[in-house]
Motif scaffolding. Sequence first.
Motif, PDB file in Angstrom:
ATOM      1  N   ILE A  26       1.008  -2.356  -2.728  1.00  0.00           N
ATOM      2  CA  ILE A  26       0.275  -3.621  -2.669  1.00  0.00           C
ATOM      3  C   ILE A  26       1.001  -4.697  -3.478  1.00  0.00           C
ATOM      4  O   ILE A  26       1.150  -5.837  -3.036  1.00  0.00           O
ATOM      5  N   SER A  27       1.477  -4.335  -4.650  1.00  0.00           N
ATOM      6  CA  SER A  27       2.193  -5.282  -5.498  1.00  0.00           C
ATOM      7  C   SER A  27       3.436  -5.811  -4.790  1.00  0.00           C
ATOM      8  O   SER A  27       3.702  -7.021  -4.797  1.00  0.00           O
ATOM      9  N   LEU A  28       4.190  -4.927  -4.175  1.00  0.00           N
ATOM     10  CA  LEU A  28       5.374  -5.342  -3.420  1.00  0.00           C
ATOM     11  C   LEU A  28       4.998  -6.245  -2.250  1.00  0.00           C
ATOM     12  O   LEU A  28       5.655  -7.259  -2.003  1.00  0.00           O
ATOM     13  N   ALA A  29       3.960  -5.856  -1.525  1.00  0.00           N
ATOM     14  CA  ALA A  29       3.536  -6.637  -0.364  1.00  0.00           C
ATOM     15  C   ALA A  29       3.105  -8.037  -0.777  1.00  0.00           C
ATOM     16  O   ALA A  29       3.454  -9.019  -0.113  1.00  0.00           O
ATOM     17  N   ARG A  30       2.376  -8.133  -1.858  1.00  0.00           N
ATOM     18  CA  ARG A  30       1.930  -9.447  -2.324  1.00  0.00           C
ATOM     19  C   ARG A  30       3.116 -10.284  -2.792  1.00  0.00           C
ATOM     20  O   ARG A  30       3.191 -11.474  -2.496  1.00  0.00           O
ATOM     21  N   ALA A  31       4.026  -9.688  -3.514  1.00  0.00           N
ATOM     22  CA  ALA A  31       5.172 -10.427  -4.048  1.00  0.00           C
ATOM     23  C   ALA A  31       6.101 -10.922  -2.937  1.00  0.00           C
ATOM     24  O   ALA A  31       6.704 -11.988  -3.066  1.00  0.00           O
ATOM     25  N   HIS A  32       6.206 -10.153  -1.863  1.00  0.00           N
ATOM     26  CA  HIS A  32       7.142 -10.495  -0.783  1.00  0.00           C
ATOM     27  C   HIS A  32       6.464 -11.013   0.483  1.00  0.00           C
ATOM     28  O   HIS A  32       7.134 -11.225   1.484  1.00  0.00           O
ATOM     29  N   ARG A  33       5.123 -11.137   0.414  1.00  0.00           N
ATOM     30  CA  ARG A  33       4.349 -11.533   1.601  1.00  0.00           C
ATOM     31  C   ARG A  33       4.660 -10.597   2.770  1.00  0.00           C
ATOM     32  O   ARG A  33       4.886 -11.038   3.892  1.00  0.00           O
ATOM     33  N   ALA A  34       4.677  -9.320   2.455  1.00  0.00           N
ATOM     34  CA  ALA A  34       5.005  -8.289   3.442  1.00  0.00           C
ATOM     35  C   ALA A  34       3.734  -7.639   3.967  1.00  0.00           C
ATOM     36  O   ALA A  34       2.647  -7.807   3.407  1.00  0.00           O
ATOM     37  N   LYS A  35       3.885  -6.890   5.021  1.00  0.00           N
ATOM     38  CA  LYS A  35       2.788  -6.121   5.619  1.00  0.00           C
ATOM     39  C   LYS A  35       3.042  -4.641   5.345  1.00  0.00           C
ATOM     40  O   LYS A  35       4.176  -4.175   5.317  1.00  0.00           O
ATOM     41  N   ILE A  36       1.939  -3.901   5.176  1.00  0.00           N
ATOM     42  CA  ILE A  36       2.010  -2.467   4.882  1.00  0.00           C
ATOM     43  C   ILE A  36       1.489  -1.677   6.074  1.00  0.00           C
ATOM     44  O   ILE A  36       0.443  -1.999   6.637  1.00  0.00           O
ATOM     45  N   THR A  37       2.214  -0.627   6.412  1.00  0.00           N
ATOM     46  CA  THR A  37       1.706   0.397   7.315  1.00  0.00           C
ATOM     47  C   THR A  37       1.475   1.630   6.461  1.00  0.00           C
ATOM     48  O   THR A  37       2.376   2.061   5.730  1.00  0.00           O
ATOM     49  N   ILE A  38       0.270   2.182   6.536  1.00  0.00           N
ATOM     50  CA  ILE A  38      -0.065   3.398   5.798  1.00  0.00           C
ATOM     51  C   ILE A  38       0.137   4.580   6.734  1.00  0.00           C
ATOM     52  O   ILE A  38      -0.320   4.565   7.874  1.00  0.00           O
ATOM     53  N   LEU A  39       0.806   5.611   6.241  1.00  0.00           N
ATOM     54  CA  LEU A  39       1.074   6.816   7.032  1.00  0.00           C
ATOM     55  C   LEU A  39       0.640   8.055   6.278  1.00  0.00           C
ATOM     56  O   LEU A  39       1.011   8.244   5.117  1.00  0.00           O
ATOM     57  N   HIS A  40      -0.141   8.891   6.954  1.00  0.00           N
ATOM     58  CA  HIS A  40      -0.474  10.224   6.441  1.00  0.00           C
ATOM     59  C   HIS A  40       0.040  11.231   7.455  1.00  0.00           C
ATOM     60  O   HIS A  40      -0.207  11.099   8.650  1.00  0.00           O
ATOM     61  N   VAL A  41       0.779  12.223   6.987  1.00  0.00           N
ATOM     62  CA  VAL A  41       1.355  13.238   7.873  1.00  0.00           C
ATOM     63  C   VAL A  41       0.653  14.567   7.641  1.00  0.00           C
ATOM     64  O   VAL A  41       0.539  15.036   6.512  1.00  0.00           O
ATOM     65  N   VAL A  42       0.179  15.152   8.750  1.00  0.00           N
ATOM     66  CA  VAL A  42      -0.476  16.452   8.720  1.00  0.00           C
ATOM     67  C   VAL A  42       0.543  17.488   9.184  1.00  0.00           C
ATOM     68  O   VAL A  42       1.134  17.337  10.259  1.00  0.00           O
ATOM     69  N   GLU A  43       0.749  18.482   8.364  1.00  0.00           N
ATOM     70  CA  GLU A  43       1.701  19.527   8.747  1.00  0.00           C
ATOM     71  C   GLU A  43       1.075  20.443   9.787  1.00  0.00           C
ATOM     72  O   GLU A  43      -0.073  20.867   9.639  1.00  0.00           O
ATOM     73  N   PRO A  44       1.834  20.767  10.846  1.00  0.00           N
ATOM     74  CA  PRO A  44       1.308  21.678  11.872  1.00  0.00           C
ATOM     75  C   PRO A  44       1.297  23.114  11.350  1.00  0.00           C
ATOM     76  O   PRO A  44       1.802  23.397  10.257  1.00  0.00           O
ATOM     77  N   LEU A  45       0.725  24.016  12.148  1.00  0.00           N
ATOM     78  CA  LEU A  45       0.752  25.429  11.785  1.00  0.00           C
ATOM     79  C   LEU A  45       2.188  25.889  11.621  1.00  0.00           C
ATOM     80  O   LEU A  45       3.075  25.444  12.357  1.00  0.00           O
ATOM     81  N   THR A  46       2.396  26.783  10.678  1.00  0.00           N
ATOM     82  CA  THR A  46       3.730  27.344  10.512  1.00  0.00           C
ATOM     83  C   THR A  46       4.026  28.287  11.671  1.00  0.00           C
ATOM     84  O   THR A  46       3.119  28.689  12.420  1.00  0.00           O
ATOM     85  N   ILE A 108      -2.732   1.647  10.071  1.00  0.00           N
ATOM     86  CA  ILE A 108      -2.925   2.958   9.446  1.00  0.00           C
ATOM     87  C   ILE A 108      -2.634   4.002  10.511  1.00  0.00           C
ATOM     88  O   ILE A 108      -3.166   3.938  11.614  1.00  0.00           O
ATOM     89  N   MET A 109      -1.783   4.961  10.159  1.00  0.00           N
ATOM     90  CA  MET A 109      -1.363   5.980  11.119  1.00  0.00           C
ATOM     91  C   MET A 109      -1.559   7.378  10.546  1.00  0.00           C
ATOM     92  O   MET A 109      -1.361   7.597   9.354  1.00  0.00           O
ATOM     93  N   VAL A 110      -1.895   8.312  11.439  1.00  0.00           N
ATOM     94  CA  VAL A 110      -1.919   9.728  11.104  1.00  0.00           C
ATOM     95  C   VAL A 110      -1.020  10.412  12.126  1.00  0.00           C
ATOM     96  O   VAL A 110      -1.173  10.205  13.326  1.00  0.00           O
ATOM     97  N   ALA A 111      -0.062  11.186  11.643  1.00  0.00           N
ATOM     98  CA  ALA A 111       0.881  11.865  12.526  1.00  0.00           C
ATOM     99  C   ALA A 111       0.998  13.324  12.119  1.00  0.00           C
ATOM    100  O   ALA A 111       0.636  13.699  11.004  1.00  0.00           O
ATOM    101  N   SER A 112       1.510  14.127  13.021  1.00  0.00           N
ATOM    102  CA  SER A 112       1.674  15.554  12.764  1.00  0.00           C
ATOM    103  C   SER A 112       3.149  15.907  12.794  1.00  0.00           C
ATOM    104  O   SER A 112       3.905  15.405  13.623  1.00  0.00           O
ATOM    105  N   GLY A 113       3.547  16.777  11.876  1.00  0.00           N
ATOM    106  CA  GLY A 113       4.931  17.225  11.832  1.00  0.00           C
ATOM    107  C   GLY A 113       5.369  17.471  10.406  1.00  0.00           C
ATOM    108  O   GLY A 113       4.568  17.486   9.480  1.00  0.00           O
ATOM    109  N   SER A 114       6.667  17.643  10.247  1.00  0.00           N
ATOM    110  CA  SER A 114       7.254  17.820   8.927  1.00  0.00           C
ATOM    111  C   SER A 114       7.215  16.464   8.218  1.00  0.00           C
ATOM    112  O   SER A 114       7.804  15.488   8.714  1.00  0.00           O
TER     113      SER A 114
END
Length: 178
Positions: A26-46, A108-114
């Motif tokens: 957030i601090s970086l985004a505010r300082a640079h007037r940037a946009k953030i994409t949030i990513l959470h990665v779910v690991e698949p079954l081994t 905001i994104m949720v993805a699966s993988g390594s």
Amino acid sequence: MLPQIQRILYTTSLSDHTRVVFRQAISLARAHRAKITILHVVEPLTHSESFLVEAYMSPETTEATKNLAENLRQTQSQQVLDRIRARVERFYAEELGPDAHADLVENIMVASGSPPAVIVRVADQLDADMIVVGREVEGGGWQRAIRGSTARQVMQLTARPVLVVTRGSEESWGDSRS
């Protein structure tokens, strides 16, 4: 000429101690007037877990289980998205105040993988100018000892700037259940 930071990929494990990492994004985004994409990665079954499912079930049961697993994955992805949205709203309310511009988080994104591979792939797709990732101070077990932390792997896989924020136990989202 100084580099322009317009798109930031912030990755979250949704652990209890990620607020300090998000604060940096957030601090970086505010300082640079940037946009953030949030990513959470779910690991698949081994491979071992997948093998056990397939080895001990009939083909019909295996197919039904795969369908059930896909439905569960979609439901969980939506729950994770809702959880992240609630955390972002709470962060804005608690740390930025009522006059804060809530448009810093673009997606905001949720993805699966390594996780390291997915983080780098999404950063490339977004043409992110920076990746912000957290790193636990301790722990991680034998897998971390062999492969290294997700942050370290991301740094090895990308030429993009990576800000690694060390997370300590003093920071939390305030509600470990969320």
